[in-house]
Design an enzyme around this catalytic site. Structure first.
Site, PDB file in Angstrom:
ATOM      1  N   HIS A   1      49.748 -47.087 -14.903  1.00 60.27           N
ATOM      2  CA  HIS A   1      49.752 -48.308 -14.081  1.00 60.27           C
ATOM      3  C   HIS A   1      48.666 -48.306 -12.994  1.00 60.27           C
ATOM      4  CE1 HIS A   1      54.273 -49.280 -15.082  1.00 60.27           C
ATOM      5  NE2 HIS A   1      53.524 -49.123 -16.153  1.00 60.27           N
TER       6      HIS A   1
ATOM      7  N   ASP B   1      55.662 -45.429 -26.460  1.00 61.71           N
ATOM      8  CA  ASP B   1      55.302 -46.002 -25.157  1.00 61.71           C
ATOM      9  C   ASP B   1      55.325 -44.913 -24.087  1.00 61.71           C
ATOM     10  OD1 ASP B   1      54.640 -47.712 -23.129  1.00 61.71           O
ATOM     11  OD2 ASP B   1      56.624 -48.630 -22.964  1.00 61.71           O
TER      12      ASP B   1
ATOM     13  N   HIS C   1      53.581 -51.679 -26.985  1.00 60.81           N
ATOM     14  CA  HIS C   1      53.417 -53.000 -26.356  1.00 60.81           C
ATOM     15  C   HIS C   1      51.953 -53.300 -26.064  1.00 60.81           C
ATOM     16  CE1 HIS C   1      53.090 -51.579 -22.101  1.00 60.81           C
ATOM     17  NE2 HIS C   1      53.967 -50.663 -22.445  1.00 60.81           N
TER      18      HIS C   1
ATOM     19  N   ASP D   1      48.961 -46.763 -21.717  1.00 59.57           N
ATOM     20  CA  ASP D   1      50.142 -47.620 -21.554  1.00 59.57           C
ATOM     21  C   ASP D   1      49.750 -49.072 -21.769  1.00 59.57           C
ATOM     22  OD1 ASP D   1      52.646 -48.538 -20.991  1.00 59.57           O
ATOM     23  OD2 ASP D   1      52.512 -48.253 -18.835  1.00 59.57           O
TER      24      ASP D   1
ATOM     25  N   GLU E   1      56.281 -55.930 -22.347  1.00 60.75           N
ATOM     26  CA  GLU E   1      57.191 -54.838 -21.979  1.00 60.75           C
ATOM     27  C   GLU E   1      57.200 -54.677 -20.474  1.00 60.75           C
ATOM     28  OE1 GLU E   1      58.430 -50.765 -20.934  1.00 60.75           O
ATOM     29  OE2 GLU E   1      56.502 -51.685 -20.576  1.00 60.75           O
ATOM     30  N   GLU E   2      56.014 -54.849 -19.858  1.00 61.03           N
ATOM     31  CA  GLU E   2      55.848 -54.485 -18.449  1.00 61.03           C
ATOM     32  C   GLU E   2      56.501 -55.466 -17.484  1.00 61.03           C
ATOM     33  OE1 GLU E   2      54.940 -51.707 -17.679  1.00 61.03           O
ATOM     34  OE2 GLU E   2      53.314 -50.930 -18.907  1.00 61.03           O
TER      35      GLU E   2
END
Ligand SMILES: [Zn+2]
Length: 475
Positions: A442, A373, A299, A311, A345-346
């Protein structure tokens, strides 16, 4: 004589027709033919695996792709950087000479963090101490001056439920750490993530004015780790922030000494209208069955605290590099091999859903989808299908071991390819070593310096090999 009685001669009599020596010679030739073919096939695939490995490791172009994608900056859905990444990867696909390069629309949320958040602990013993916090994705803001309230620490929703109305007017502090005993950090993450996703809603049901969630990492440091949260309809929305693990430990300690300790936080995030963004698609068209597709993807969007190197710029780089290796080695796959840079995606997974239901899928047959991912760390295996659909793939394990991967096991999938799975596509997930992933996940630490070019390239090589084998053998 009925048809049924025209049965075969008893075995003994049948054997009598053929001298034993003849049978032995025939079976020898049959086995040479069969095993010769198997050996030949394996040799061809082993040669191809070696070529992919050598080209990949000599050039390490996945890291160059990663540099380009991360240079755009954080790519939160709806942001100008996310749009720049769409344009960038479309251009890269053209430069790589891929076929059918195009964008497919998907509507995405547009949440903006605003000014950097402030968090502070006030206790009678220690005075006011600033601690790092970050709004959880989708949270509402606090009033401009912030909120401040006494704190109730819990480790689970059942503990919260037992409190009755003691949470009223308070900030609920969800302080359950990721379980360090689990060797697979993703399992530890999944078990603790519910606090971040549902914490604000559960706290609001008990009359709380805010939710504070321990960052989902096993490192003790000063970085808040954000991620997605949800408000349940019909429940009052309250602001929610994640707090660094060091901050969480400090708050917990101070609460033990002084239960009247308060926590303050100031969040200025805002939810704007959704915008239309895009998945980016590019192919190597199959030479024999172009309508049959093997899709690979990661993503393009990331959280906003860093450029999301692991990520999931890594998954995008893996997929693009895998296609580059197949193309430049002129392997001419029988079936179409495709890369998709999924958007969003997030923040809810709209890109994967819209890809699966797009009009463009008409006439296409998606045999298999490979998602990356889980970061750009050393790849250790692939999760493939479920316990039944996995079985035929076990025989390929030695080929993957020849490019440095350890295992193939049942258990494939990923958020972006899951909607294809519902249509019968075989789902496969690249599995890198998970020990360092949640150090950066994140947070502000998910930067290119934490990616090793060799480890990243090995992921791309493994994906190239899997996509190529699927294109030749089908499923
Ligand atoms: Zn991701």
């Amino acid at each position: 004589m009925s048809a049924g009685s025209m049965s075969i001669l008893p075995k003994k009599k049948l054997l009598a027709f053929f001298p034993l020596s003849f049978l032995a010679i025939a079976s020898f030739f049959i086995s040479v033919l069969v095993w010769g073919n198997v050996r030949l096939e394996n040799k061809i695939y082993k040669d191809i695996a070696r070529k992919i490995l050598h080209k990949g490791m000599s050039e390490q172009y996945a890291y160059e792709l990663l540099k380009k994608i991360t240079s755009v900056g954080p790519r939160l859905t709806g942001s100008p950087q996310a749009e720049a990444a769409v344009e960038l990867t479309r251009r890269i696909m053209h430069e790589l000479g891929l076929d059918n390069v195009h964008l497919e629309p998907t509507e995405v949320p547009h949440w903006v963090r605003g000014e950097q958040e402030e968090g502070w602990i006030s206790s009678s013993n220690s005075g006011r101490i600033s601690v790092p916090v970050a709004a959880i994705g989708g949270s509402i803001a606090t009033p401009t001056q912030g909120i401040s309230a006494q704190v109730v620490e819990v480790k689970s929703f059942s503990e919260l439920n037992r409190l009755g109305d003691k949470g009223k007017g308070k900030i609920i502090f969800f302080n359950r750490p990721m379980d360090p005993k689990l060797p697979n950090t993703f399992q530890a993450y999944m078990a603790a993530a519910i606090q971040r996703v549902q914490g604000a809603t559960e706290a609001a049901k008990h009359g709380a004015v805010g939710a504070l969630v321990r960052s989902l990492t096993m490192r003790i440091d000063d970085y808040p780790h954000t991620g997605l949260m949800q408000y349940d309809p019909g429940v009052t929305k309250i602001p929610a922030a994640c707090i660094s693990t060091r901050g969480a430990n400090l708050l917990s300690e101070l609460l033990k000494k002084d239960p009247s300790t308060t926590f303050g936080m100031k969040l200025s995030c805002v939810e704007l209208d959704p915008v239309v963004s895009h998945n980016v698609v590019g192919d190597i068209t199959g030479s024999e069955s172009p309508e049959e597709i093997i899709v690979m993807g990661g993503h393009l969007d990331s959280w906003d605290l860093s450029p999301g190197a692991h990520d999931d710029a890594a998954g995008c780089a893996h997929s693009l590099e895998a296609l580059r290796l197949i193309k430049e080695l002129d392997l001419k796959p029988k079936r179409t091999i495709r890369a998709v840079m999924f958007m969003n995606e997030e923040f809810g997974g709209s890109g994967g859903r819209d890809y699966a239901r797009s009009e463009n899928r008409k006439g296409e047959i998606h045999l298999a989808a490979i998602e990356s991912d889980r970061g750009g760390f050393l790849p250790v295996g692939f999760g493939v299908g479920d316990s039944q659909t996995f079985k035929p793939f076990k025989k390929w394990e030695s080929l993957f071991q020849s490019v440095g991967l350890f295992w193939l096991r049942p258990g494939g999938g990923g958020v972006d390819i899951a909607p294809l799975g519902q249509q019968g596509t075989l789902l496969i997930g690249l599995v890198p070593d998970s020990q360092r992933y949640f150090d950066v996940h994140h947070s502000g630490k998910d930067v290119i310096e934490t990616v090793n070019p060799r480890e990243l390239e090995l992921g791309a090589i493994a994906m190239a090999l899997f996509a190529y084998l699927l294109s030749e053998e089908g499923i």
